[in-house]
Scaffold this active site. Structure first.
Site, mmCIF file in Angstrom:
data_model
loop_
_atom_site.group_PDB
_atom_site.id
_atom_site.type_symbol
_atom_site.label_atom_id
_atom_site.label_comp_id
_atom_site.label_asym_id
_atom_site.label_seq_id
_atom_site.Cartn_x
_atom_site.Cartn_y
_atom_site.Cartn_z
ATOM 1 N N LYS A 159 -1.288 -7.590 10.983
ATOM 2 C CA LYS A 159 -2.198 -8.984 10.671
ATOM 3 C C LYS A 159 -3.178 -7.786 11.488
ATOM 4 C CE LYS A 159 -2.574 -13.870 10.744
ATOM 5 N NZ LYS A 159 -3.299 -13.366 8.804
HETATM 6 N N1 PMP Z 1 0.981 -13.324 4.316
HETATM 7 C C1 PMP Z 1 -0.394 -13.283 4.997
HETATM 8 C C2 PMP Z 1 -0.302 -11.749 4.361
HETATM 9 C C3 PMP Z 1 -0.658 -13.677 6.057
HETATM 10 O O1 PMP Z 1 -1.686 -13.171 5.491
HETATM 11 C C4 PMP Z 1 0.423 -14.826 6.256
HETATM 12 C C5 PMP Z 1 -0.680 -15.998 7.008
HETATM 13 N N2 PMP Z 1 -1.008 -15.299 8.393
HETATM 14 C C6 PMP Z 1 1.367 -15.188 5.387
HETATM 15 C C7 PMP Z 1 2.049 -14.542 5.167
HETATM 16 C C8 PMP Z 1 1.952 -16.685 6.483
HETATM 17 O O2 PMP Z 1 2.370 -15.830 7.859
HETATM 18 P P1 PMP Z 1 2.155 -17.239 8.424
HETATM 19 O O3 PMP Z 1 3.324 -17.652 7.961
HETATM 20 O O4 PMP Z 1 2.753 -17.031 9.831
HETATM 21 O O5 PMP Z 1 0.954 -17.907 8.643
#
Ligand code: PMP
Length: 305
Positions: A159
């Protein structure tokens, strides 16, 4: 969405006043996008505010940094405590939480090896990312003209702040065209994820969600939803999804910490049944889970104090 200021932000081990949480314009990450961040939510539970799956989020922050070769100068436990301290300092019972680790001021140039790593954690009140009625009414999706990163170009499993140039281009393109959110395809044409959510489609009565290898982030909500869905008796598989699977899905939803569980009512103007029965059952159970109402998932709600 506008940010509402709260009292304090945690920066490098100290709580500072919201307005004092500043960085220099020559901060390395501002120029080159080599930062890692998280999006987390705290919810009000009967035992007080609790951060949903805080440990997994902090562990993913460290995994994102590891992929970049960035050494965060704290332990997982220290950043878990720091997150709880920050939430407690704002006095909010529910909020969105944004930890970020970034290369700081002092060095310039692409070599990150001599750079210091700074860490900050902020939180503020934030409503449903795709709208309050996203579960019942659903959101309109558009397949983006932008392709999700290839693993050897920008690692999608991290991320990383710079990765979100790709997501922002897709999101703004979709909004300008009158849609709510963008679906990103991998370089090989298979479905990866949305600009900020993971995707689930129902085909032949079974829920499918794309793997990390398709360029999706390993979503913590995706993992939560898979557990909830299986416990509700639904069949779920991590598998490749083709563009056509989206157009003929029996139902479809997207999920993420910010968006929670949101139904999809159409993809590229092909209407989908919405809200689907599996989506509704999962969305309801997700809300009960994050607010600590489901005994079997209570351990995921990490109490602030
Ligand atoms: N994909 C992307 C590109 C994201 O930015 C997010 C948000 N963090 C998610 C998927 C979903 O991840 P999470 O459920 O851990 O928030």
């Amino acid at each position: 969405m506008p940010i509402t200021a709260t009292e304090k932000i945690w920066m490098n081990g100290e709580l500072v006043d919201w307005d004092q949480a500043q960085v220099h314009v020559l901060t390395h990450t501002l120029h080159y996008g080599m930062g890692v961040f998280e999006g987390i939510r705290a919810y009000e539970t009967s035992q007080g505010p609790a951060v949903f799956r805080l440990t997994e989020h902090v562990e993913r922050l460290f995994a994102s940094a590891q992929i970049l070769g960035m050494e965060i100068p704290y332990t997982v436990e220290e950043l878990i405590d720091a997150t709880k301290t920050t939430v407690a300092a704002t006095g909010l019972s529910s909020c969105y939480i944004r930890p970020i680790a970034y290369f700081g001021y002092g060095e310039m140039g692409l070599n990150t090896l001599p750079c210091t790593v700074d860490v900050a954690i902020a939180c503020w009140p934030w409503g449903a990312y795709l709208g309050d009625d996203a579960v019942t009414k659903g959101v309109r999706m558009k397949i983006s003209s932008w392709t999700r990163h290839d693993h050897n170009i920008m690692p999608p499993a991290s991320k990383t702040t710079g990765n979100y140039v790709n997501s922002s281009l897709a999101k703004v393109e979709a909004l300008r065209a009158g849609y709510d959110e963008a679906i990103m395809l991998a370089p090989n044409g298979l479905v990866a994820e949305c600009s900020g959510e993971n995707i689930f489609v129902a085909r032949h009565g079974k829920l499918l969600t794309p793997p990390l290898s398709a360029g999706a982030l390993e979503g913590i909500t995706q993992n939560t939803v898979m557990t909830i869905a299986r416990d509700l008796g639904f069949e779920v598989a991590v598998d490749n999804i083709a563009r056509s699977d989206l157009y003929i899905a029996e139902e479809m939803f997207v999920c993420g910490t910010a968006a929670e569980v949101s139904s999809v009512n159409s993809v590229d103007d092909r209407a989908l049944p919405c809200p689907g029965p599996m989506t509704m059952a999962i969305a309801e159970q997700y809300l009960a889970t994050v607010t600590g109402e489901v005994d079997q998932y209570k351990d995921w709600c990490e109490l602030v104090s």
